[in-house]
Scaffold this motif. Sequence first.
Motif, PDB file in Angstrom:
ATOM      1  N   PRO A 296       0.772  -1.285   0.101  1.00 56.97           N
ATOM      2  CA  PRO A 296      -0.131  -0.217   0.131  1.00 56.97           C
ATOM      3  C   PRO A 296       0.966   1.390  -0.075  1.00 56.97           C
ATOM      4  N   GLU A 297       2.194   1.029   0.655  1.00 58.31           N
ATOM      5  CA  GLU A 297       2.705   2.483   0.591  1.00 58.31           C
ATOM      6  C   GLU A 297       3.616   2.856  -0.828  1.00 58.31           C
ATOM      7  N   ALA A 298       3.933   1.674  -1.236  1.00 58.46           N
ATOM      8  CA  ALA A 298       4.219   1.764  -2.726  1.00 58.46           C
ATOM      9  C   ALA A 298       3.322   2.201  -3.765  1.00 58.46           C
TER      10      ALA A 298
ATOM     11  N   PHE B 131       2.485   6.017  -3.189  1.00 59.82           N
ATOM     12  CA  PHE B 131       3.720   6.729  -3.923  1.00 59.82           C
ATOM     13  C   PHE B 131       3.917   6.801  -5.356  1.00 59.82           C
ATOM     14  N   LEU B 132       3.264   5.740  -5.992  1.00 59.38           N
ATOM     15  CA  LEU B 132       3.176   5.973  -7.359  1.00 59.38           C
ATOM     16  C   LEU B 132       1.846   6.797  -7.662  1.00 59.38           C
ATOM     17  N   VAL B 133       0.820   6.524  -6.942  1.00 60.03           N
ATOM     18  CA  VAL B 133      -0.356   7.508  -7.102  1.00 60.03           C
ATOM     19  C   VAL B 133      -0.032   8.920  -6.889  1.00 60.03           C
ATOM     20  N   LEU B 134       0.698   9.065  -5.765  1.00 63.64           N
ATOM     21  CA  LEU B 134       1.086  10.385  -5.562  1.00 63.64           C
ATOM     22  C   LEU B 134       2.074  11.221  -6.845  1.00 63.64           C
ATOM     23  N   LEU B 135       2.981  10.220  -7.247  1.00 64.08           N
ATOM     24  CA  LEU B 135       3.934  10.714  -8.576  1.00 64.08           C
ATOM     25  C   LEU B 135       2.640  11.275  -9.737  1.00 64.08           C
ATOM     26  N   VAL B 136       1.707  10.422  -9.893  1.00 68.10           N
ATOM     27  CA  VAL B 136       0.899  10.495 -11.101  1.00 68.10           C
ATOM     28  C   VAL B 136       0.051  11.913 -10.717  1.00 68.10           C
TER      29      VAL B 136
ATOM     30  N   VAL C  57      -2.814  16.173  -4.894  1.00 63.30           N
ATOM     31  CA  VAL C  57      -1.779  16.130  -4.344  1.00 63.30           C
ATOM     32  C   VAL C  57      -1.780  16.497  -2.770  1.00 63.30           C
ATOM     33  N   PRO C  58      -2.739  17.408  -2.268  1.00 63.66           N
ATOM     34  CA  PRO C  58      -2.691  17.610  -0.878  1.00 63.66           C
ATOM     35  C   PRO C  58      -3.380  16.233  -0.252  1.00 63.66           C
TER      36      PRO C  58
ATOM     37  N   VAL D 261      -2.291  10.892   2.543  1.00 60.67           N
ATOM     38  CA  VAL D 261      -2.586   9.631   2.591  1.00 60.67           C
ATOM     39  C   VAL D 261      -1.108   8.874   2.413  1.00 60.67           C
ATOM     40  N   HIS D 262      -0.225   9.060   1.828  1.00 64.59           N
ATOM     41  CA  HIS D 262       1.242   8.832   1.520  1.00 64.59           C
ATOM     42  C   HIS D 262       2.101   9.003   2.857  1.00 64.59           C
ATOM     43  N   GLY D 263       1.841  10.231   3.100  1.00 68.04           N
ATOM     44  CA  GLY D 263       2.618  10.525   4.244  1.00 68.04           C
ATOM     45  C   GLY D 263       2.367   9.651   5.625  1.00 68.04           C
ATOM     46  N   VAL D 264       1.125   9.254   5.702  1.00 72.39           N
ATOM     47  CA  VAL D 264       0.607   8.503   7.065  1.00 72.39           C
ATOM     48  C   VAL D 264       1.243   7.053   6.806  1.00 72.39           C
ATOM     49  N   LEU D 265       0.977   6.595   5.384  1.00 77.50           N
ATOM     50  CA  LEU D 265       1.534   5.251   5.107  1.00 77.50           C
ATOM     51  C   LEU D 265       3.084   4.962   5.488  1.00 77.50           C
TER      52      LEU D 265
END
Length: 114
Positions: free
Chosen positions: A18-20, A23-28, A41-42, A47-51
């Motif tokens: 889920p963390e990976a 990260f990929l969704v955040l890049l997109v 992005v916010p 979400v990525h920060g918490v994970l």
Amino acid sequence: MDLKTASALHRLRLVSAPEAVSFLVLLVCSVLKRTTTFDAVPVMGAVHGVLFVIYVLFWADAWNRTKWDLKTAALYFVLSVLPFGGFYAERKLKRAAEDEVIASRARAEGKVSA
């Protein structure tokens, strides 16, 4: 391997994928923010920060319980900051857990001395 060590590795393995993905969704989302009016992005950043924080906490617990050498611990940490690294970490942790189960069963049957 005792139950707490196995649990620590299992938790790290469960949060790796889920963390990976986050990260990929955040890049997109970052690319979409710069190329369109879509701005998630916010939300994805949070979400990525918490994970990621959960991953680091589980990583530290696993390192403490398994007594990994510095090289192994650094590898699992670096994998958390690389795209697709979490998927590799999950596969590697799954393989290590399966190997440990096999070794544990062999020790229990008396085939291998501990």
